[in-house]
Design a protein around this motif. Sequence first.
Motif, PDB file in Angstrom:
ATOM      1  N   ALA A   1       0.817  -1.188  -0.225  1.00 54.65           N
ATOM      2  CA  ALA A   1      -0.100   0.181   0.018  1.00 54.65           C
ATOM      3  C   ALA A   1       0.841   1.318  -0.062  1.00 54.65           C
ATOM      4  O   ALA A   1       0.576   2.249  -0.623  1.00 54.65           O
ATOM      5  CB  ALA A   1      -0.810  -0.234   1.120  1.00 54.65           C
TER       6      ALA A   1
ATOM      7  N   THR B   1      -0.627   5.020  -1.141  1.00 53.14           N
ATOM      8  CA  THR B   1      -1.965   5.262  -0.375  1.00 53.14           C
ATOM      9  C   THR B   1      -2.306   6.091   0.732  1.00 53.14           C
ATOM     10  O   THR B   1      -1.358   6.036   1.657  1.00 53.14           O
ATOM     11  CB  THR B   1      -2.325   3.554   0.120  1.00 53.14           C
ATOM     12  OG1 THR B   1      -2.194   2.667  -0.930  1.00 53.14           O
ATOM     13  CG2 THR B   1      -3.809   3.562   0.721  1.00 53.14           C
TER      14      THR B   1
ATOM     15  N   MET C   1      -5.187   4.138   4.274  1.00 51.69           N
ATOM     16  CA  MET C   1      -4.558   2.778   4.625  1.00 51.69           C
ATOM     17  C   MET C   1      -4.947   2.480   6.046  1.00 51.69           C
ATOM     18  O   MET C   1      -5.055   0.937   6.192  1.00 51.69           O
ATOM     19  CB  MET C   1      -2.965   3.489   4.891  1.00 51.69           C
ATOM     20  CG  MET C   1      -2.001   2.263   5.618  1.00 51.69           C
ATOM     21  SD  MET C   1      -1.196   1.185   4.908  1.00 51.69           S
ATOM     22  CE  MET C   1       0.100   2.244   4.006  1.00 51.69           C
TER      23      MET C   1
ATOM     24  N   ILE D   1      -6.732  -1.108   5.216  1.00 56.43           N
ATOM     25  CA  ILE D   1      -5.571  -2.132   5.528  1.00 56.43           C
ATOM     26  C   ILE D   1      -5.496  -2.572   7.010  1.00 56.43           C
ATOM     27  O   ILE D   1      -5.500  -3.778   7.338  1.00 56.43           O
ATOM     28  CB  ILE D   1      -4.188  -1.599   4.904  1.00 56.43           C
ATOM     29  CG1 ILE D   1      -4.203  -1.129   3.442  1.00 56.43           C
ATOM     30  CG2 ILE D   1      -3.249  -2.880   5.108  1.00 56.43           C
ATOM     31  CD1 ILE D   1      -4.740  -2.418   2.492  1.00 56.43           C
TER      32      ILE D   1
END
Length: 259
Positions: free
Chosen positions: A164, A169, A174, A178
Amino acid sequence: MSVGGRSSARATARLSVLVAILSVPAFTGVWELVARSGIVNAVLFPPPSTVAVAVLEWIRSGQFFGDLMASLSRVAAGFAIGAAGGIVLGVLTGRFRLVSSLLSPLFHILRPIPPIAFVPIVILWFGLSETGKLFLVVWGVFFTVWLATHIGVQKVDRGLIRAAQMLSTPQPQMLWEIVLLGALPYITVGLRTAVSISFYTLVAAELAGAFAGIVYRIEIAQQNMQTGQVMGGLAALGLLSFVADRSFAILAERAVWWR
């Protein structure tokens, strides 16, 4: 597995279900026999039939549903605030080392203090208001959820985070797509544990001074030697906690289906 093995497994599964169904009635029957046998003092250890009568009278008096709603509202509000705070700060301490260095030592010192230890100071701070009761439930929930989230964030696959980062990102994306989703199985376990803890801390919260609630009613019944209602209140508290735990488990299985 052989045909004989599968038959044996099915028989064991059926037996387990049967034992689970009969366990509570069997326990209640033994309790009734022991309480009425004269081995124990039936005033101090009333049989379940006496407890059932006391609960019915509690319901007929109209106080039961008021107490139920008072306790549930404290648990729900305390759980929501404590869980939200625990998740937010758990993500921050798990993701950012500087934030962890600032807050984690303090949280680890405060975390082992049981909510009931705060009852005297909470009465001084907040009097008999709902704020003090809410504070105690939030205290019990917050640290459980914070720790689970903190550990969950640290366990997120570093490969995903590096990928990422290579794709530039944005940090909010993020954290949301994520980090938070990667830690969700750990957060779910923390939240489920916190559901039961919120009911434990309800005891401390209502002992801090209340005018309605299941634990408040248990305390009043204890002062009047109404042991049937005391036992009925404890049973209601256990049943509520059980239903809340199972409901959350079913919801979690559907929401976090990939874990």
